[in-house]
Design a protein around this motif. Sequence first.
Motif, PDB file in Angstrom:
ATOM      1  N   ILE A  39     -33.461  -5.892  83.372  1.00  0.00           N
ATOM      2  CA  ILE A  39     -34.164  -6.211  82.123  1.00  0.00           C
ATOM      3  C   ILE A  39     -33.558  -7.457  81.489  1.00  0.00           C
ATOM      4  O   ILE A  39     -34.279  -8.343  81.020  1.00  0.00           O
ATOM      5  N   LEU A  40     -32.245  -7.547  81.475  1.00  0.00           N
ATOM      6  CA  LEU A  40     -31.576  -8.660  80.795  1.00  0.00           C
ATOM      7  C   LEU A  40     -31.708  -9.991  81.530  1.00  0.00           C
ATOM      8  O   LEU A  40     -31.957 -11.020  80.905  1.00  0.00           O
ATOM      9  N   VAL A  41     -31.561 -10.010  82.847  1.00  0.00           N
ATOM     10  CA  VAL A  41     -31.514 -11.294  83.571  1.00  0.00           C
ATOM     11  C   VAL A  41     -32.819 -11.656  84.260  1.00  0.00           C
ATOM     12  O   VAL A  41     -32.916 -12.721  84.868  1.00  0.00           O
ATOM     13  N   ARG A  42     -33.849 -10.855  84.130  1.00  0.00           N
ATOM     14  CA  ARG A  42     -35.079 -11.050  84.905  1.00  0.00           C
ATOM     15  C   ARG A  42     -35.727 -12.411  84.706  1.00  0.00           C
ATOM     16  O   ARG A  42     -36.294 -12.966  85.637  1.00  0.00           O
ATOM     17  N   ASP A  43     -35.675 -12.991  83.509  1.00  0.00           N
ATOM     18  CA  ASP A  43     -36.334 -14.280  83.275  1.00  0.00           C
ATOM     19  C   ASP A  43     -35.483 -15.464  83.709  1.00  0.00           C
ATOM     20  O   ASP A  43     -35.962 -16.593  83.702  1.00  0.00           O
ATOM     21  N   GLY A  44     -34.255 -15.228  84.102  1.00  0.00           N
ATOM     22  CA  GLY A  44     -33.419 -16.291  84.632  1.00  0.00           C
ATOM     23  C   GLY A  44     -33.496 -16.376  86.141  1.00  0.00           C
ATOM     24  O   GLY A  44     -32.894 -17.242  86.755  1.00  0.00           O
ATOM     25  N   LEU A  45     -34.240 -15.479  86.746  1.00  0.00           N
ATOM     26  CA  LEU A  45     -34.386 -15.443  88.198  1.00  0.00           C
ATOM     27  C   LEU A  45     -35.578 -16.285  88.639  1.00  0.00           C
ATOM     28  O   LEU A  45     -36.477 -16.575  87.848  1.00  0.00           O
ATOM     29  N   PHE A  46     -35.626 -16.648  89.890  1.00  0.00           N
ATOM     30  CA  PHE A  46     -36.802 -17.264  90.517  1.00  0.00           C
ATOM     31  C   PHE A  46     -37.434 -18.367  89.688  1.00  0.00           C
ATOM     32  O   PHE A  46     -38.624 -18.317  89.359  1.00  0.00           O
ATOM     33  N   GLU A  47     -36.673 -19.366  89.304  1.00  0.00           N
ATOM     34  CA  GLU A  47     -37.203 -20.522  88.561  1.00  0.00           C
ATOM     35  C   GLU A  47     -37.852 -20.116  87.244  1.00  0.00           C
ATOM     36  O   GLU A  47     -39.016 -20.392  86.990  1.00  0.00           O
ATOM     37  N   ALA A  69     -34.421 -26.147  82.323  1.00  0.00           N
ATOM     38  CA  ALA A  69     -34.666 -24.764  82.728  1.00  0.00           C
ATOM     39  C   ALA A  69     -33.847 -23.827  81.844  1.00  0.00           C
ATOM     40  O   ALA A  69     -32.784 -24.196  81.365  1.00  0.00           O
ATOM     41  N   ILE A  70     -34.360 -22.623  81.636  1.00  0.00           N
ATOM     42  CA  ILE A  70     -33.569 -21.666  80.882  1.00  0.00           C
ATOM     43  C   ILE A  70     -32.491 -21.101  81.798  1.00  0.00           C
ATOM     44  O   ILE A  70     -32.642 -21.066  83.017  1.00  0.00           O
ATOM     45  N   THR A  71     -31.402 -20.680  81.202  1.00  0.00           N
ATOM     46  CA  THR A  71     -30.278 -20.139  81.955  1.00  0.00           C
ATOM     47  C   THR A  71     -30.265 -18.623  81.827  1.00  0.00           C
ATOM     48  O   THR A  71     -31.072 -18.046  81.101  1.00  0.00           O
ATOM     49  N   LEU A  72     -29.314 -18.005  82.516  1.00  0.00           N
ATOM     50  CA  LEU A  72     -29.160 -16.557  82.378  1.00  0.00           C
ATOM     51  C   LEU A  72     -28.803 -16.186  80.945  1.00  0.00           C
ATOM     52  O   LEU A  72     -29.172 -15.123  80.467  1.00  0.00           O
ATOM     53  N   ARG A  73     -28.101 -17.073  80.250  1.00  0.00           N
ATOM     54  CA  ARG A  73     -27.745 -16.817  78.851  1.00  0.00           C
ATOM     55  C   ARG A  73     -28.991 -16.641  77.994  1.00  0.00           C
ATOM     56  O   ARG A  73     -29.112 -15.690  77.235  1.00  0.00           O
ATOM     57  N   GLU A  74     -29.942 -17.567  78.114  1.00  0.00           N
ATOM     58  CA  GLU A  74     -31.184 -17.457  77.346  1.00  0.00           C
ATOM     59  C   GLU A  74     -31.988 -16.231  77.766  1.00  0.00           C
ATOM     60  O   GLU A  74     -32.614 -15.591  76.942  1.00  0.00           O
ATOM     61  N   SER A  75     -31.952 -15.906  79.064  1.00  0.00           N
ATOM     62  CA  SER A  75     -32.664 -14.729  79.543  1.00  0.00           C
ATOM     63  C   SER A  75     -32.078 -13.458  78.923  1.00  0.00           C
ATOM     64  O   SER A  75     -32.827 -12.568  78.499  1.00  0.00           O
ATOM     65  N   ILE A  76     -30.768 -13.383  78.853  1.00  0.00           N
ATOM     66  CA  ILE A  76     -30.125 -12.203  78.270  1.00  0.00           C
ATOM     67  C   ILE A  76     -30.455 -12.098  76.782  1.00  0.00           C
ATOM     68  O   ILE A  76     -30.814 -11.029  76.286  1.00  0.00           O
ATOM     69  N   THR A 126     -37.091 -19.648  73.298  1.00  0.00           N
ATOM     70  CA  THR A 126     -37.874 -19.782  74.521  1.00  0.00           C
ATOM     71  C   THR A 126     -39.324 -19.420  74.223  1.00  0.00           C
ATOM     72  O   THR A 126     -39.641 -18.875  73.168  1.00  0.00           O
ATOM     73  N   VAL A 127     -40.199 -19.724  75.168  1.00  0.00           N
ATOM     74  CA  VAL A 127     -41.609 -19.383  75.036  1.00  0.00           C
ATOM     75  C   VAL A 127     -42.174 -19.122  76.431  1.00  0.00           C
ATOM     76  O   VAL A 127     -41.792 -19.787  77.391  1.00  0.00           O
ATOM     77  N   ALA A 128     -43.052 -18.101  76.541  1.00  0.00           N
ATOM     78  CA  ALA A 128     -43.716 -17.807  77.809  1.00  0.00           C
ATOM     79  C   ALA A 128     -44.963 -18.674  77.902  1.00  0.00           C
ATOM     80  O   ALA A 128     -45.785 -18.696  76.988  1.00  0.00           O
ATOM     81  N   MET A 129     -45.080 -19.400  79.007  1.00  0.00           N
ATOM     82  CA  MET A 129     -46.194 -20.326  79.188  1.00  0.00           C
ATOM     83  C   MET A 129     -46.951 -19.971  80.457  1.00  0.00           C
ATOM     84  O   MET A 129     -46.395 -19.390  81.379  1.00  0.00           O
ATOM     85  N   GLN A 130     -48.221 -20.383  80.477  1.00  0.00           N
ATOM     86  CA  GLN A 130     -49.070 -20.176  81.639  1.00  0.00           C
ATOM     87  C   GLN A 130     -49.554 -21.539  82.114  1.00  0.00           C
ATOM     88  O   GLN A 130     -50.126 -22.287  81.326  1.00  0.00           O
TER      89      GLN A 130
END
Length: 170
Positions: A39-47, A69-76, A126-130
């Motif tokens: 849950i914490l690091v999922r958005d820092g994976l796979f670009e 790019a966002i880092t694991l820190r921002e993902s957490i 951060t922001v989720a983009m499509q």
Amino acid sequence: MRKADLTTRTVAGFIDLLIVVGLARLPDVIGYLAAVGYILVRDGLFEQQSVGKKVIGLRVLPSDGPAAAITLRESIIRNMPLAAAFLLFRIPYAGWVLGPLALGIEGLAALGDGRGMRIGDMLARTVAMQPEAAGIPAPAAQSATASAGETALPAEEPGATGHGDGPQGA
């Protein structure tokens, strides 16, 4: 790129939820820690994409601009409210109310914000983009193409597939 709508974010989140449930089924504390860790690091994976976002085609970018790019820190930081909701679910009775309440507040924040940012996005900046649909350039790219002296391809007529099933195929 445009902001990700709530429906596509929900579908991507559901795919990630299936992964979290699968990880939580691992034995003892290992499964629980693996689920919280994902849950914490999922958005820092796979670009900058979790598995669900990669399948759906969403991306997490810095809100100041997509240059870095966002880092694991921002993902957490971004996913801490979701991890807190997951932890609350472990508390009998009170957590069964507080966990969905926390997720509801996150969803309402995303609905109420013009850029679709939830509380975790605001904290992590951060922001989720499509990405734009395939074959349809973004407005900035379209103007850059026009200024370079190239012409853009005309849009197809609605219903015309170019496979010989209409007047174009005759």
